[in-house]
Write an enzyme that holds these catalytic residues in place. Structure first.
Site, PDB file in Angstrom:
ATOM      1  N   SER A 104       0.827  -1.488   0.176  1.00 17.97           N
ATOM      2  CA  SER A 104       0.598   0.080   0.130  1.00 17.97           C
ATOM      3  C   SER A 104       0.674   1.058  -0.523  1.00 17.97           C
ATOM      4  CB  SER A 104      -0.712   0.074   1.569  1.00 17.97           C
ATOM      5  OG  SER A 104      -1.520   0.764   1.509  1.00 17.97           O
ATOM      6  N   TYR A 107      -1.557  -1.366   9.845  1.00 19.26           N
ATOM      7  CA  TYR A 107      -2.155  -1.736   8.818  1.00 19.26           C
ATOM      8  C   TYR A 107      -0.749  -1.141   8.058  1.00 19.26           C
ATOM      9  CZ  TYR A 107      -3.688  -1.289   3.696  1.00 19.26           C
ATOM     10  OH  TYR A 107      -4.538  -1.486   2.808  1.00 19.26           O
TER      11      TYR A 107
END
Ligand SMILES: NC(=O)c1ccc[n+]([C@@H]2O[C@H](COP(=O)([O-])OP(=O)(O)OC[C@H]3O[C@@H](n4cnc5c(N)ncnc54)[C@H](O)[C@@H]3O)[C@@H](O)[C@H]2O)c1
Length: 250
Positions: free
Chosen positions: A142, A155
């Site tokens: 990401s 995350y």
């Protein structure tokens, strides 16, 4: 780019980026092992791949469960004979909290799926690809694997770890003719981001200001990069973590 009769295993392919990637590989001639914890979504993707005229099978797998991940690779080999391409895409978003208040149970869950899950998948895939004499892996990180993403400690930690795992494996397995790369998407319009935008609809405009191309990613934008990194034409690229972000990290 031609993937005729290549075998692609894609985790989390019952939805979003994983599904778009399954469809794109199938359109270019590959057969697909669809895998997801969500059986309904996975079986829908199987139908979509079959409608293109390619073979597809589904293996229900929780990537945070080592035995299930080993079974996924075994089932892929039993069904299709090999694993040419693996896309480690399954993931969750996690809670949205400042670090000192981040719930420990959610930390454990996000790390188990987004980080340990990628490690388990790579272990099983690399063992098989080493035996076969080659392969290509793309891990889905990401932009949160490249820079800070406030209020998402778990995350962001997990996605940074995916970048590290990718670099390490690229070095270790180059001698086995296995390439390992990562793709780092910006906000992409899938159920994961749509859910996030329901927390606060004003996010939608605020987040867009940081993306020079002034639009969110679409699942196909990310699939394009994943497929490209697995092609023969990009055979000299390994250990790379490629932002697909409309210019955000620039
Ligand atoms: N959408 C974005 O903006 C964005 C941005 C950067 C990175 N990503 C990453 O892309 C990947 C795909 O996300 P998406 O946006 O397509 O989301 P999505 O929610 O549409 O798809 C994720 C899929 O993973 C599956 N999954 C969840 N937990 C699982 C588990 N334990 N085992 C197996 N499957 C599981 C879900 O059932 C779902 O089908 C994720 O790794 C995500 O972190 C997404």
């Amino acid at each position: 780019m031609n993937f005729t009769d290549k075998i692609a295993l894609i985790t989390g392919s019952g939805s979003g980026i994983g599904r778009a990637t399954a469809i794109m590989f199938a359109e270019k001639g590959a057969h697909i092992m669809v895998s997801d914890i969500n059986e309904k979504g996975g079986l829908e993707t199987v139908k979509m791949v079959e409608a293109i005229g390619q073979k597809a099978a589904f293996c229900k797998t929780d990537v945070s469960n080592l035995a299930q991940v080993k079974n996924l690779v075994q089932q892929t080999v039993a069904t299709f004979g090999r694993v040419d391409i693996a896309v480690n895409n399954a993931g969750i978003g996690g809670d949205f909290k400042i670090t000192h208040e981040y719930p420990v149970e959610n930390w454990d869950k996000v790390i188990a799926i987004n980080q340990t899950g990628v490690f388990y998948c790579m272990q099983a895939e690399l063992a098989q690809m080493t035996k076969q004499g080659g392969g290509a892996i793309v891990n889905i990180s990401s932009i949160a694997g490249l820079k800070a993403q406030p209020y998402t400690a778990a995350y962001t930690a997990a996605k940074h770890a995916v970048v590290g795992l990718t670099k390490t494996a690229a070095h270790e397995y180059a001698r086995y003719n296995i390439r390992v790369n990562a793709v780092c998407p910006v906000f992409t319009m899938t159920p994961m981001v749509k859910d996030m935008l329901t927390i606060d609809p004003s996010f939608e405009k605020k987040l867009l200001r940081n993306i020079p191309l002034r639009r969110y990613g679409q699942p196909k934008d990310i699939a394009n990069a994943i497929v490209w990194l697995c092609a023969e034409e990009t055979g000299f690229i390994t250990g790379h973590s490629m932002p697909v972000d409309g210019g955000m990290t620039a």
